[in-house]
Design a protein around this motif. Structure first.
Motif, PDB file in Angstrom:
ATOM      1  N   THR A 263       0.856  -1.179   0.000  1.00 13.38           N
ATOM      2  CA  THR A 263       0.000   0.000   0.000  1.00 13.38           C
ATOM      3  C   THR A 263       0.895   1.233   0.000  1.00 13.38           C
ATOM      4  O   THR A 263       2.081   1.156   0.333  1.00 13.38           O
ATOM      5  N   PRO A 264       0.343   2.405  -0.374  1.00 15.48           N
ATOM      6  CA  PRO A 264       1.169   3.621  -0.338  1.00 15.48           C
ATOM      7  C   PRO A 264       1.781   3.879   1.037  1.00 15.48           C
ATOM      8  O   PRO A 264       2.934   4.318   1.145  1.00 15.48           O
ATOM      9  N   GLY A 265       1.014   3.597   2.099  1.00 13.37           N
ATOM     10  CA  GLY A 265       1.544   3.809   3.442  1.00 13.37           C
ATOM     11  C   GLY A 265       2.757   2.958   3.724  1.00 13.37           C
ATOM     12  O   GLY A 265       3.745   3.423   4.315  1.00 13.37           O
ATOM     13  N   ALA A 266       2.699   1.683   3.306  1.00 13.04           N
ATOM     14  CA  ALA A 266       3.834   0.786   3.516  1.00 13.04           C
ATOM     15  C   ALA A 266       5.053   1.259   2.731  1.00 13.04           C
ATOM     16  O   ALA A 266       6.186   1.212   3.223  1.00 13.04           O
ATOM     17  N   LEU A 267       4.825   1.737   1.495  1.00 15.58           N
ATOM     18  CA  LEU A 267       5.945   2.192   0.664  1.00 15.58           C
ATOM     19  C   LEU A 267       6.601   3.446   1.246  1.00 15.58           C
ATOM     20  O   LEU A 267       7.828   3.581   1.259  1.00 15.58           O
ATOM     21  N   VAL A 268       5.769   4.378   1.744  1.00 15.58           N
ATOM     22  CA  VAL A 268       6.329   5.603   2.321  1.00 15.58           C
ATOM     23  C   VAL A 268       7.099   5.278   3.599  1.00 15.58           C
ATOM     24  O   VAL A 268       8.199   5.800   3.842  1.00 15.58           O
ATOM     25  N   ALA A 329      -2.150   5.779   8.963  1.00 17.72           N
ATOM     26  CA  ALA A 329      -2.783   4.819   9.881  1.00 17.72           C
ATOM     27  C   ALA A 329      -4.089   4.317   9.297  1.00 17.72           C
ATOM     28  O   ALA A 329      -4.907   5.085   8.799  1.00 17.72           O
ATOM     29  N   GLY A 330      -4.278   2.992   9.361  1.00 20.09           N
ATOM     30  CA  GLY A 330      -5.517   2.387   8.872  1.00 20.09           C
ATOM     31  C   GLY A 330      -5.616   2.321   7.373  1.00 20.09           C
ATOM     32  O   GLY A 330      -6.669   1.988   6.820  1.00 20.09           O
TER      33      GLY A 330
END
Length: 335
Positions: A263-268, A329-330
């Motif tokens: 997900t974008p969050g994981a990549l960032v 988050a989430g």
């Protein structure tokens, strides 16, 4: 000059050369060989033939008895340990394949990554160590210093024991991974993966540390070389703490802030973790170089300006990683 029973040929040659007041280059010139040949003899990578031994005895002003008397035979691997390591590794590979197939059959492909990562990590340890044991060349071993004169039988045994304990640790966590295939509450399953991964890493590091503690005191017969080999330990302790913190953040933030893979969050988040880890390795290699120079000058290692700058860089990357995890988050961006 008396010989020492615990020495190998290389350490004894180095001791006799120093007692004769000669450098490697001076000895090489007397024997009409290269300095690299002397270095290889002293490090135990090769040994001279009979004519070379006679020339060495004459150049050093000692007898053949003083040069080679009471020496142990060349260190060879323990065949039973090699067979055991091979059996454990391939048994683990078969069990990992079974577990991967089971996860796919259960329709939970996300479970595949755990046995795959464990097998990849253990294979990256087993294959190089097995090559070292087979060839007797330990120059690629982490912490190995060609300038030091190791007791080769002890070094060989230590490498084999590291290999065995690492493979047994991986086998244990592959077997524990089968428990995660059982039906369990969603929260328990979600925390099961990071717990297994952290347990595997701690077991891996702990097994290597225990083997090094057991055999480390017998590796170097020369007290001065023992002192030099201990010089980088404070640097390794600092780096180990920093790296474990970075690794814990990678796993803990993803779970604590419910950030899914790919997900974008994981990549960032990982985008900030990677430069932090690169800076921590830069700190390790640079400060180990400084610690070695300090040991040669018979001084203690002290953190320099580069150490603090790199450490601050690691802290900044960790803070940015934490901020990115909170923002995503989430799975979404907080406003």
């Amino acid at each position: 000059m008396e010989y020492r029973q615990e020495e190998g040929f290389g350490p004894r040659l180095a001791r006799l050369r120093r007692a004769a007041g000669m450098t490697q280059q001076q000895l090489a010139e007397r024997l009409c060989v290269t300095r690299q040949a002397i270095s290889r003899w002293e490090s135990g990578r090769t040994q001279p033939d009979l004519a070379g031994l006679q020339g060495l005895a004459g150049a050093l002003g000692c007898s053949l008895e003083q040069l080679v008397g009471g020496l142990e035979p060349p260190a060879g691997p323990d065949r039973s340990l090699r067979r055991t390591c091979r059996l454990v590794f391939w048994s683990k590979a078969a069990l990992a394949a079974v577990q991967i197939a089971l996860w796919l059959r259960l329709g939970r492909p996300a479970g595949v990554w755990m046995p795959a990562i464990l097998l990849l990590c253990d294979g990256s340890v087993y294959l190089p160590l097995e090559a070292m044991v087979r060839s007797g060349d330990f120059t690629l071993l982490a912490g190995f210093d060609r300038r030091l004169h190791y007791h080769r039988p002890t070094l060989m045994r230590m490498v084999q024991m590291i290999d065995l304990t690492v493979q047994l640790n991986g086998l244990a966590w592959i077997l524990i991974g089968f428990l995660l295939c059982l039906p369990m509450p969603a929260d328990t399953a979600r925390w099961g993966w990071p717990v297994c991964l952290i347990g595997y890493i701690l077991g891996l590091l702990g097994s290597i540390l225990l083997v090094n503690v057991k055999y480390g005191a017998c590796l170097l017969p020369d007290p001065e070389e023992q002192r030099r080999s201990r010089a980088p330990l404070p640097v390794l302790a600092v780096w180990g703490g920093v790296f474990c913190l970075q690794l814990g953040l990678c796993i803990g933030l993803a779970e604590g802030y419910d950030i899914s893979n790919n997900t974008p969050g994981a990549l960032v988040q990982m985008g900030w973790a990677i430069p932090g880890m690169i800076l921590s390795f830069a700190l390790l290699f640079w400060e180990m170089h400084r610690a070695d120079k300090a040991a040669q000058a018979r001084d203690r290692w002290r953190p320099g300006r580069a150490f603090w700058l790199l450490l601050i860089g690691c802290a900044v990357c960790a803070a940015m990683q934490w901020g990115a995890a909170a923002a995503y988050a989430g799975g979404g961006v907080l406003h």
